[in-house]
Design an enzyme around this catalytic site. Structure first.
Site, PDB file in Angstrom:
ATOM      1  N   HIS A 212     -30.065   7.072  14.230  1.00  0.00           N
ATOM      2  CA  HIS A 212     -30.851   7.328  13.293  1.00  0.00           C
ATOM      3  C   HIS A 212     -32.237   7.133  13.856  1.00  0.00           C
ATOM      4  O   HIS A 212     -32.328   6.189  14.568  1.00  0.00           O
ATOM      5  CB  HIS A 212     -30.730   6.631  11.955  1.00  0.00           C
ATOM      6  CG  HIS A 212     -29.745   6.885  10.823  1.00  0.00           C
ATOM      7  ND1 HIS A 212     -28.873   6.520  10.321  1.00  0.00           N
ATOM      8  CD2 HIS A 212     -29.935   8.164  10.131  1.00  0.00           C
ATOM      9  CE1 HIS A 212     -28.165   7.292   9.666  1.00  0.00           C
ATOM     10  NE2 HIS A 212     -29.030   8.266   9.298  1.00  0.00           N
TER      11      HIS A 212
ATOM     12  N   CYS B 115     -25.004  11.576   7.231  1.00  0.00           N
ATOM     13  CA  CYS B 115     -25.154  11.309   8.624  1.00  0.00           C
ATOM     14  C   CYS B 115     -23.928  10.229   8.738  1.00  0.00           C
ATOM     15  O   CYS B 115     -23.260  10.578   9.786  1.00  0.00           O
ATOM     16  CB  CYS B 115     -26.292  10.280   8.746  1.00  0.00           C
ATOM     17  SG  CYS B 115     -27.577  11.271   8.844  1.00  0.00           S
TER      18      CYS B 115
ATOM     19  N   GLU C 263     -26.015   3.489  15.439  1.00  0.00           N
ATOM     20  CA  GLU C 263     -25.295   3.154  14.130  1.00  0.00           C
ATOM     21  C   GLU C 263     -23.903   2.481  14.914  1.00  0.00           C
ATOM     22  O   GLU C 263     -23.251   3.063  15.808  1.00  0.00           O
ATOM     23  CB  GLU C 263     -24.826   4.162  13.518  1.00  0.00           C
ATOM     24  CG  GLU C 263     -26.005   4.814  12.487  1.00  0.00           C
ATOM     25  CD  GLU C 263     -26.674   3.946  11.479  1.00  0.00           C
ATOM     26  OE1 GLU C 263     -25.969   2.861  11.314  1.00  0.00           O
ATOM     27  OE2 GLU C 263     -27.739   4.117  10.954  1.00  0.00           O
TER      28      GLU C 263
END
Ligand code: PCA
Length: 201
Positions: free
Chosen positions: A166, A142, A80
């Site tokens: 992820h 998350c 991310e």
């Protein structure tokens, strides 16, 4: 030896398992590249997950923190890029359901990952593992733990390197829901080990 705190999550929603739980339990205590790994599993709970993560940081005193989460439906490993100051999503495992709430009233809108996410994606692709940078970690747990970790590192003035990756579902989850693409757990684990090795580049 340098220290890496690697976190995963317990199962959530109607997913019977969470591949990130398996990975952090498997890698706990191992050495990958120049890092000694401590693996910890976090609850899926807007009230508790971030505090627990920050407690583990206090306990382990890591150089680097990588948090992992399941992104059921994605078919690539996705480091991310950014975490945003928003809690919003479906009910967590304790029944919390925040709507448009800030994670931190006084915090900035967003933080960028301080992990070498481009090198991670390149290393994965060179090894034939589908990967790309993701530009949204969502607004669920998350994103919450990624934001909270980076905010804490900034506030404390530490130079802990931190971010979030992820991962796709496992075969087990595909067996439960054939619409979700799944990978063998061993491949997801290999991918995370490759990502950790890029920290030494
Ligand atoms: N994935 C969720 C929370 C727990 C997990 O493994 C998310 O993407 O926010």
């Amino acid at each position: 030896m340098k220290k890496l705190l690697l976190t995963g999550f317990e199962p959530f929603l109607d997913h019977g398992s969470n591949p990130t739980e398996y990975i952090v339990r498997t890698l706990d205590g191992r050495v990958v590249g120049s890092f000694q790994i401590t693996g910890r599993v976090l609850p899926v709970d807007f009230e508790r997950s971030a505090d627990l993560l920050l407690n583990y940081v206090e306990e382990v005193q890591p150089d680097t923190v990588i948090s992992l989460g399941l992104a059921a439906g994605r078919a690539k490993i996705t480091p991310e890029r950014v975490a945003i100051n928003v809690n919003d999503g479906v009910r967590d495992n304790s029944g919390n359901k925040p709507v448009d709430a800030p994670i931190n009233q006084n915090g900035p809108d967003a933080y960028f990952s301080t992990l070498p996410i481009r090198n991670m994606v390149n290393a994965l692709l060179e090894n034939g593992i589908p990967a790309e940078i993701s530009n949204t970690a969502g607004t669920y747990l998350c994103n919450n733990v990624m934001y909270s970790m980076l905010h804490s590192a900034k506030e404390r003035g530490t130079n802990i390197q931190a971010g979030f990756i992820h991962v796709p579902a496992s075969f087990e989850l595909t067996m439960q829901n054939p619409k979700i693409p799944g990978w063998p757990l061993e491949t997801i684990q290999d991918a995370i080990e490759l990502c950790i090795k890029t920290l030494d580049e």
